[in-house]
Design a protein around this motif. Sequence first.
Motif, short mmCIF file in Angstrom:
data_model
loop_
_atom_site.label_atom_id
_atom_site.label_comp_id
_atom_site.label_asym_id
_atom_site.label_seq_id
_atom_site.Cartn_x
_atom_site.Cartn_y
_atom_site.Cartn_z
N TYR A 228 -53.70 6.42 6.72
CA TYR A 228 -53.51 7.07 8.02
C TYR A 228 -54.59 8.12 8.25
CZ TYR A 228 -51.89 10.77 11.12
OH TYR A 228 -51.83 11.73 12.09
N SER A 520 -45.49 8.12 8.04
CA SER A 520 -46.78 7.91 8.69
C SER A 520 -46.64 7.08 9.96
CB SER A 520 -47.76 7.23 7.72
OG SER A 520 -47.25 5.99 7.28
N ASP A 523 -46.71 9.21 12.98
CA ASP A 523 -48.06 9.69 13.27
C ASP A 523 -48.90 8.60 13.94
OD1 ASP A 523 -47.58 12.22 12.10
OD2 ASP A 523 -47.91 11.40 10.11
N TYR A 524 -48.80 7.37 13.44
CA TYR A 524 -49.52 6.26 14.07
C TYR A 524 -49.05 6.05 15.52
CZ TYR A 524 -51.78 4.40 9.84
OH TYR A 524 -52.57 4.22 8.72
N ILE A 578 -53.61 -1.04 7.71
CA ILE A 578 -52.70 -0.30 8.59
C ILE A 578 -51.69 -1.24 9.25
CG2 ILE A 578 -54.40 1.49 9.01
CD1 ILE A 578 -54.87 0.32 11.78
N TRP A 581 -50.19 -1.91 13.17
CA TRP A 581 -50.87 -0.96 14.04
C TRP A 581 -52.23 -1.47 14.47
CZ3 TRP A 581 -47.93 2.08 16.41
CH2 TRP A 581 -46.82 2.65 15.81
#
Length: 747
Positions: A228, A520, A523-524, A578, A581
Amino acid sequence: PSLQRRPTGLLLPGTKKMLQRLAQFGFKMKFVWSQDGDTLFVKLHVPLPVLETAADLLDFNLPLDKEVVRAMAEAGVPDPARADSDGWIIAPIHPNEDRSICKYDPFDYMYAPFDREPRRRRLFMNKITPATHNSVHAHPFSSNVRLKLIRELLYNPRFCGYDLEKLMLPSDERAEADEPGLLMHFAIHNPSRVQFLSENWIRWCKSPFAKEPFTRVKDYFGEQITLYFVFLHHYYKWLLLPASFGLLVQANVGWELNTQAVLVPVFIIFLSFWCVTMLEFWKRRQAEIAVLWGTTEYEETESDRPAFRGKHTTSPVDGSDMLFYPRYKAYAGLAYTYGIVGTLIMGVIAVVVGIFTLRYYMLAANVSTLTEVAPYVASTLNALSIQLLNYLYGKVARHLTDIENHRTDTQYVDALIIKNFAFQFINSYSSFYYIGFIQEQVQGSCGEGITCMDALAINTAIIFAVALTAGNLQEIALPLVLSQWKLKKKVDALEENGLDAMPMVEFQSLLEPYDSLTGSMDDYLELAVQYGYVTLFAAAFPAAPFLAFVSNYVEYRFDALKLLKVFQRPMPRPAEDIGTWQTVFEVITVLAVITNAGLMTFTFDDVWNIEWTVPGRLWTFILFQYFVLGFMFGLAKAIPDVSTDVEIQRRRQLHTAAKLIRMEPDEDDELGSLSVKMSAIDAMIADAVAKLDEPDDEPIPVDTIRDLLPLGDPRRKLRRGGSGPRERLLLASEGVGGRIAPPWQTR
């Protein structure tokens, strides 16, 4: 300090049962009571033999020692059965070390599944040694790896099989149930590592292009969290280009007092190409990281989630034990959950319609005050509703994903990402699309004395500013203030009671818990929504990339600070990339190209004072988006997702693991046994030449060849008269001496 100790007989039955099970699987435990004696802390330690057994059973990927691997590869493995010759089970390996072909050393960044067999065991790099870590034995299990193995021992159904989140019952249910009374679980921070990262990672005056200690971060927090930060660093570093250009364009808009200023179309074209290029270079960076960190095949070997429900059976592939969940139940769960998601999305659309209906009536009231503030009131209400609905939906999405019963953590997180992003996309951007493309057609105008681009600019500025402010308050200020208040309150209470110290484990239990699975992800999600504001509607607010750059620069450091000082240490989790995402950002990029093409051709009154006809606008829209999308796919082909250096190093990893860990023998060179001497070949050719004059033992007449033509020969059918296929078949079946004769002989 003196610690109040409670008799062990007061432990819950479930607590004793859990501790006994942990001991059965090799855990060593140290008990620490809290200052008030109400809480028992159990510090878990796993001996080296247990770690080695677990790593071997799980085929845990660990780094290899470069020099040992080089020596073994160059020595090869001789074949004892062919000791008198140059026979090899595995021939010596001498890879080309030319750095112009591959920038990496052939034996750098080598990873392989751990193996306890002594010969293979010495291949692995000793991360812990008596000289560096005051350890009795040298071994390859760093702190990060030990925590991963401890998590597997706790969660994996092959071992303890605990779902620790499910065991954390509310306090009023804990005494009645036969449960261990688990309050929390966390890894313990290492003060020296925290100090090093605080000094070298969290630096406020630092160039975006400065090298970051991501390897040290990965060794402490694991690959998932570090990825991240690598992506955030890559993103805000690339934002410098549109941020600088966006400020220039915003100045041009202010100078001309026109949201359709001369530089805005140029900015739209530039931004469309920028977002495509940024993501393509991230793919290469991501592939390189996976090779350097040894996580390229993680998702293929991932274990089942403890919460996964199914029927115990045997595998149809290898006969091993497995859990089976019927496909029809999975589809039924998906239909149920996505039906609810669709209903909630319709509710969001209803809220947006309600807000713009209020705006319409405010404008229709013909009251100057209401007319002036209507756009600002609608945008502010929309911004607040976005934050509120996102918060409420986040709770619902987690419950819906639990219902779907996904087998692995990766599948679970991917499903949660899809639900969250689908909802937040509609919730965050529906008002923008309405203003940009629909409002003028429905209401006749976007407001008194303003164009639709003006209304869109007001909406974008207000919502983006509210999103950044609310996000920073929720993600930065609130956690820091609450943590400071709670810890200070505890310290003051200790001093009032005459105590000058407390157990380190109790102090760390006061830190905020961190959800390693979805921490995380939030946050993404925040980054994805921000990326949408920057790329989808930056034409209306060109300063958005600059604000995003400043926000991300600050958030990068505050997120790191929270992990080190506010949150309990997360349990490290591996990650290959990731994940979903990547797809989310690619979808936003494609939509950004189409949206910006639509804004420039349909929402703008004119471009560079060129009066467009309707067909001209339509053709410009079509050609622009397909030109940029064509560039996107062309760039994807021109710039491979995996660079040549990374691909070569990955193949070296696979080859090294195959030869030195699994000991796969070289393929036998059987060409010598199959070769034929030249004299024998000459004899065969001479024999064939000698038989050229001999008649064929079964010559085929031309008439028969005509019968064998794929479509037949019409001339043969006319000459043959009434003789049909059945008659010819009977004739061909008659032979001499019991042998079926060919047709040309019977004829």
